[in-house]
Design a protein around this motif. Structure first.
Motif, PDB file in Angstrom:
ATOM      1  N   ASP A 279       0.830  -1.209   0.000  1.00 27.70           N
ATOM      2  CA  ASP A 279       0.000   0.000   0.000  1.00 27.70           C
ATOM      3  C   ASP A 279       0.862   1.254   0.000  1.00 27.70           C
TER       4      ASP A 279
ATOM      5  N   SER B   1       1.779   7.435  10.927  1.00 26.38           N
ATOM      6  CA  SER B   1       0.425   7.054  11.332  1.00 26.38           C
ATOM      7  C   SER B   1       0.325   5.546  11.571  1.00 26.38           C
TER       8      SER B   1
ATOM      9  N   TYR C 277      -9.282  -3.313  -1.072  1.00 23.47           N
ATOM     10  CA  TYR C 277      -8.027  -3.389  -0.302  1.00 23.47           C
ATOM     11  C   TYR C 277      -7.703  -1.990   0.169  1.00 23.47           C
ATOM     12  N   GLY C 278      -6.692  -1.879   1.008  1.00 20.46           N
ATOM     13  CA  GLY C 278      -6.385  -0.627   1.690  1.00 20.46           C
ATOM     14  C   GLY C 278      -6.629   0.634   0.890  1.00 20.46           C
ATOM     15  N   ILE C 279      -5.958   0.721  -0.260  1.00 20.74           N
ATOM     16  CA  ILE C 279      -5.983   1.998  -0.972  1.00 20.74           C
ATOM     17  C   ILE C 279      -7.319   2.275  -1.616  1.00 20.74           C
TER      18      ILE C 279
ATOM     19  N   ARG D 207      -9.767   3.438   0.980  1.00 14.00           N
ATOM     20  CA  ARG D 207      -9.504   4.798   1.408  1.00 14.00           C
ATOM     21  C   ARG D 207     -10.009   5.781   0.339  1.00 14.00           C
TER      22      ARG D 207
ATOM     23  N   SER E  81      -6.087   8.559   7.813  1.00 19.04           N
ATOM     24  CA  SER E  81      -4.694   8.128   7.598  1.00 19.04           C
ATOM     25  C   SER E  81      -4.676   6.625   7.415  1.00 19.04           C
ATOM     26  N   ILE E  82      -3.639   6.114   6.709  1.00 21.78           N
ATOM     27  CA  ILE E  82      -3.685   4.675   6.491  1.00 21.78           C
ATOM     28  C   ILE E  82      -3.486   3.921   7.797  1.00 21.78           C
ATOM     29  N   GLY E  83      -2.872   4.588   8.733  1.00 21.16           N
ATOM     30  CA  GLY E  83      -2.743   3.949  10.045  1.00 21.16           C
ATOM     31  C   GLY E  83      -4.100   3.737  10.680  1.00 21.16           C
ATOM     32  N   ALA E  84      -4.919   4.795  10.647  1.00 25.14           N
ATOM     33  CA  ALA E  84      -6.241   4.715  11.261  1.00 25.14           C
ATOM     34  C   ALA E  84      -7.092   3.668  10.536  1.00 25.14           C
TER      35      ALA E  84
ATOM     36  N   HIS F  58      -6.030   1.140   8.782  1.00 24.05           N
ATOM     37  CA  HIS F  58      -5.507  -0.202   9.021  1.00 24.05           C
ATOM     38  C   HIS F  58      -5.931  -0.714  10.382  1.00 24.05           C
ATOM     39  N   SER F  59      -5.942   0.156  11.369  1.00 23.71           N
ATOM     40  CA  SER F  59      -6.298  -0.339  12.687  1.00 23.71           C
ATOM     41  C   SER F  59      -7.788  -0.683  12.726  1.00 23.71           C
TER      42      SER F  59
ATOM     43  N   THR G 139      -8.083  -4.073  11.030  1.00 27.12           N
ATOM     44  CA  THR G 139      -7.622  -5.161  11.901  1.00 27.12           C
ATOM     45  C   THR G 139      -8.661  -5.478  12.965  1.00 27.12           C
TER      46      THR G 139
ATOM     47  N   ARG H  20      -3.773  -6.946   0.251  1.00 27.97           N
ATOM     48  CA  ARG H  20      -4.626  -7.698   1.180  1.00 27.97           C
ATOM     49  C   ARG H  20      -6.077  -7.313   0.881  1.00 27.97           C
TER      50      ARG H  20
END
Lengths: 885, 108
Positions: free
Chosen positions: A29, A56, B25-27, B30, B42-45, B47-48, B51, B76
């Motif tokens: 990603d 992040s 998938y992720g992108i 988003r 954010s990709i962190g947010a 992703h969490s 999960t 993924r």
């Protein structure tokens, strides 16, 4: 198109940080986003966003399981060990505290001393090619080949002679100290500066003086000088450099360059440098070619790759061929010796006429040893106390062994525990060092700063040191504790060392305690002897009264009428005596030759005191034979000489009376061809005009008004401030230009013993710390052993043992140990102290009294330390204790 | 009925994955969220949240579809479980029932 990549380091970091489960998808990603952004916004912004995206992602749901429970058994085990150690430490908090405290003491002392020593040995190491650079000094020998003294200055002729005859010399240069300092005048401001030299350019190049502005080469012109950056700022403030002129009392000079301020770690720090031409103009050709006039600091640089040994040897023989004939007439020979630049600071103690900033090599070694002793005491404490704890941990270990732990693993656990202690202590020590550093600076007269000490390199050394310390102190307990047989232990029998039931006196524990006490006792004895010697240095009878003597340099304006100047200055109720002189004990004293015609034609090399008729009385010297100078006898000026007792011996007279009336001749200083012919009229008791490191040399006192350069005054017991105020105003009437500058004789002497004072101070602090560490270690051991033996004690009591019996059972062992260590410590301390005292010509005798004092002290300390626990042990009511079982 | 333990953002993520079907998938998630709601997590947010949803059993994931712009890393892909579709239906039913009962809105 060239492929643009996100920052490598970030990629690597993320790969490390990320849990492997998420790694591939997230990395993909991140790359995909990066590629898109490179196209849309350009590589720079793309990198930035890559970075923020990654930030992040730094969250626990993404991270690899570092601190979380995992399948990583090793990590779990370590965690478990730490937990076990911590729990045990809390349970046995007194012992843990003693361990930690001792280690902190040890580490802190070693660190401080390491900082100090590191600074001392770093002197002049910044100078490029320092391994090829040397200073020449002279070792003087008597005619029978006996060593007399080392002199830091050599005759001026050395430099041209050596440069001409030895092509292996790259550079050689002379430095002449500007004695008495110089008064500079800039505009209407006056500056009195003292740290200056006349120097040849070669010497400055050897010593790595660095140009900031101007032109060093112009120093070869006569009326030129250089100043340091800070002195320039003092003179001219922020004005730009423009080859300014400065006014001296007699002439004016041009500043042709500014050199960088000297770093702290160099032996020679000067603020201004005069052109060497300036000096040679005043000094006669004959003097500059003299083989006897030892007045120049001389530096040499060899060509690259030249072997120094043979070269120096051939220079030595070359110079001996020229000089010996001349110096032997005066009763000595000298041997030019070359000391590496980096040795000057630590290995020039006691050199005559030295201006280098020197320190005492022996003192440095002493301090290092004392710090290491503290560390050893702490490490021994740790070993003993941890080993003793085996008793409480045997079950723990047995169970682990049953479950399948191997001995190696268990040992690992204990070594790790000691690392934990060491690192904790290390961490706290760093804080303590930072806090103590300002006080340490006062003691050592240095300017250390914690921030400049902390560096990657020092940090690594420190960590390495802690790892080593932890391994050393943890290894033996680990070995011992893990030896326990689990079967025996769980059956309730505990065997750690030796055969069943035998407790040998010669155990490692006792050996370590004994060693601790031996080292501490030796420290105490040495420290007491050093203190005594220092007291002796300050208070011994010097042959004259050095207290309350003040001296003022005579200036040009006073010279017209010196007697009037003396009268004006001493016209105060609180000034009891005054004398005009050249030659003051405690500062540099000139040397010159005299001839005693009845003994032989050869000159004797003596120290020369030019005095007036009041000198002997002013100084409080004692006449041994004959008489002192009389103000009423004009003949005393013309032909009176007074010598000291050493001179009587060295000239070969049978006693002082025999010297009276003997003729003596001296070549006048200002008219070299005139000889002052006189007689010895008196003999004065020996007086110390030099540091007590050196023996008294033969000295001659006589009156020669042409050469007076100081007025020395004895101050009475009255109001000191009022006296100084009087001097200020009286001085102003005599000397309108220069400010009053005076020195005190006793302070000059105190400065000579600064290094002894420092050593004595630091050493006594370190000794106290070592005793403290040893005492708390013993305390821990005693408390442990009394607890362990409480059952035994109480059964003895039930069976009828008295309290005294119990006390003696508990305490004998320790006193025996201390006794043995005392016996061992005495010769050790004696040897060390004797070695140190050997560097003084005047030293105290080591009396048995010191040893007795220390023995009593050590026994008392031991007694107090073990008293509480043994008495408590002996006084318990057996019923209370035995009921528990 | 018992409430479902879905946060607002989580619900949006689930809906997005449903809409995207096989391409979630992720992108892409988003991007779709940004297009529809205007927010930019954010990709962190994100992703969490993903999960968390996976741990709660709303999502399963598979790894496939490596491309060059991903330097060979697979994506993924997330797929809704039947538990998730059921839950979404429940939520929807509950909401539409309740919203009709607000008189002032006057919905059919």
């Amino acid at each position: 198109m060239k492929q643009v990549d996100p920052p490598r380091l970030l990629q690597k970091f993320f790969a490390w940080f990320c849990h492997e489960l998420h790694q591939e998808g997230l990395e993909g990603d991140l790359f995909q986003l990066f590629e898109e952004r490179v196209k849309e916004k350009g590589p720079l912004l793309a990198r930035w966003y890559y970075f923020t995206d990654m930030i992040s992602l730094l969250r626990s749901s993404v991270s690899r399981p570092i601190f979380k429970n995992s399948k990583n058994v090793q990590m779990d085990l370590v965690k478990h060990y730490l937990k076990a150690s911590f729990r045990f430490a809390r349970r046995k908090s007194v012992i843990s505290f003693i361990n930690l405290f001792g280690l902190i003491l040890g580490i802190t002392s070693v660190t401080l001393i390491a900082i100090y020593v590191n600074d001392e040995v770093a002197y002049d190491r910044f100078i490029p090619d320092h391994e090829d650079k040397y200073r020449v000094y002279l070792r003087n020998f008597g005619l029978e080949g006996e060593f007399q003294k080392s002199v830091a200055m050599v005759p001026p002729i050395f430099t041209p002679y050596v440069k001409e005859n030895y092509p292996d010399i790259e550079k050689m240069g002379r430095v002449f100290f500007d004695y008495g300092g110089t008064l500079f005048q800039i505009g209407d401001k006056k500056f009195s500066e003292k740290q200056g030299v006349y120097a040849e350019l070669a010497a400055m190049e050897i010593l790595d003086y660095q140009l900031v502005a101007g032109d060093f080469d112009r120093l070869s012109e006569p009326n030129t000088m250089l100043v340091s950056e800070s002195l320039y700022r003092k003179f001219f403030g922020d004005q730009p450099f423009d080859f300014q002129m400065v006014q001296l009392t007699r002439s004016s000079l041009q500043i042709v360059g500014i050199f960088k301020d000297r770093p702290e770690q160099t032996h020679l720090k000067v603020d201004y440098i005069f052109s060497f031409q300036l000096l040679t103009r005043y000094v006669s050709e004959e003097r500059m070619n003299s083989w006897r006039w030892q007045q120049f600091f001389t530096y040499v640089q060899l060509k690259k790759g030249v072997a120094p040994g043979p070269l120096f040897e051939s220079i030595r023989t070359g110079i001996a061929g020229q000089a010996n004939e001349i110096t032997e007439k005066v009763g000595f020979t000298y041997r030019p010796t070359f000391q590496p630049l980096t040795d000057i600071h630590l290995h020039s103690k006691g050199f005559d006429f030295d201006i280098a900033e020197v320190s005492d090599y022996q003192a440095v070694v002493f301090l290092m040893i004392s710090a290491i002793i503290i560390l050893l005491v702490a490490a021994f404490n740790y070993i003993n106390l941890t080993t003793a704890q085996a008793l409480y941990r045997n079950k723990d270990i047995s169970v682990r062994k049953f479950v399948g732990a191997r001995r190696k693993q268990l040992m690992g656990q204990y070594v790790m525990e000691s690392w934990v202690y060491c690192f904790l202590a290390g961490l706290l020590s760093v804080g303590i060092v930072a806090l103590l550093l300002p006080y340490f600076n006062v003691f050592t007269n240095k300017t250390f700063e914690i921030l400049s000490i902390i560096s990657m390199e020092n940090g690594l050394i420190f960590v390495g040191f802690l790892v080593f310390l932890g391994a050393v102190s943890g290894w033996y307990p680990a070995l011992l504790i893990t030896k326990i047989s689990p079967l025996d232990s769980l059956r309730g029998e505990l065997r750690i060392t030796g055969k069943k039931g035998k407790r040998s006196f010669w155990s490692l524990k006792n050996a370590l305690v004994g060693l601790q006490y031996m080292l501490c006792t030796a420290l105490i004895i040495t420290s007491l002897i050093i203190q005594d010697q220092y007291e002796y240095l300050r208070n011994t009878d010097m042959g004259f009264n050095k207290e309350n003597l003040l001296y003022i340099p005579i200036t040009r304006n006073m010279r017209n009428d010196l007697e009037a100047a003396k009268a004006t200055l001493s016209d105060h109720a609180n000034i009891t005596h005054a004398s005009l002189c050249y030659g003051i004990p405690g500062s540099m004293v000139a040397g010159d030759g005299v001839v005693l015609p009845r003994i032989g034609p050869n000159e004797f090399n003596t120290r020369m005191f030019i005095v007036d008729a009041n000198y002997i009385e002013t100084m409080g010297m004692r006449m041994v034979a004959g008489r002192g100078f009389s103000p009423d006898l004009e003949s005393d000026v013309q032909e009176g000489f007074v010598i000291n007792e050493t001179a009587v011996k060295d000239f070969g007279f049978s006693d002082a009376e025999a010297a009276i009336g003997q003729p003596m001749n001296w070549k006048m200083w200002r008219q070299e061809d005139t000889v002052k012919r006189g007689r010895i009229i008196g003999v004065v008791d020996d007086f110390n005009f030099n540091s007590l490191h050196n023996p008294v040399e033969k000295a001659v006192l006589h009156i020669d008004p042409q050469n007076f350069s100081y007025i020395i005054l004895r101050i009475g017991r009255g109001d000191y401030r009022a006296t100084i105020a009087h001097l200020e105003s009286a001085y102003r009437t005599l000397e309108p230009i220069r400010p009053l500058e005076y020195e005190l004789v006793d302070q000059q002497f105190a400065q000579m013993y600064e290094s002894e004072e420092r050593l004595s101070n630091i050493f006594s602090i370190y000794t106290s710390l070592a005793i403290l560490a040893a005492a708390i270690g013993l305390l821990g051991l005693v408390s442990h052993s009394v607890t362990r033996r409480s059952k035994e004690i109480n059964i003895r009591k039930v069976l009828g043992a008295s309290q005294q019996t119990i006390l003696s059972i508990l305490a004998t062992n320790y006193f025996k140990l201390v006794g043995i260590s005392l016996v061992l410590a005495v010769p050790l301390a004696y040897y060390v102290a004797d070695l140190w005292l050997g560097s003084f010509a005047f030293a105290i005798d080591i009396t048995p009294w010191v040893f007795v004092k220390v023995a009593v002290f050590v026994f008392l300390i031991t007694g107090f330390t073990i008293a509480y626990h043994t008495i408590k042990g002996a006084m318990t009511n057996p019923a209370d204790r035995l009921r528990m079982d | 009925m018992k409430g479902v333990n879905l946060g607002e953002f989580e619900e949006l993520v689930l809906l997005t994955i449903g809409v995207l079907g096989e391409d979630a998938y992720g992108i892409s998630i988003r991007a779709y969220l940004k297009e529809k709601t205007g927010r930019n997590p954010s990709i962190g947010a994100l992703h969490s949240a993903l999960t968390r949803l996976e741990n709660k059993g709303y999502l399963t994931s598979t790894m496939e579809g490596a491309t060059e712009d991903r330097r060979g890393r697979r994506k993924r892909f997330y797929i809704l479980t039947s538990y998730a579709t059921d839950t979404l239906k429940q939520i929807h039913a509950l909401r539409s029932e309740m919203i009709k009962m607000i008189p002032s809105l006057d919905l059919p």
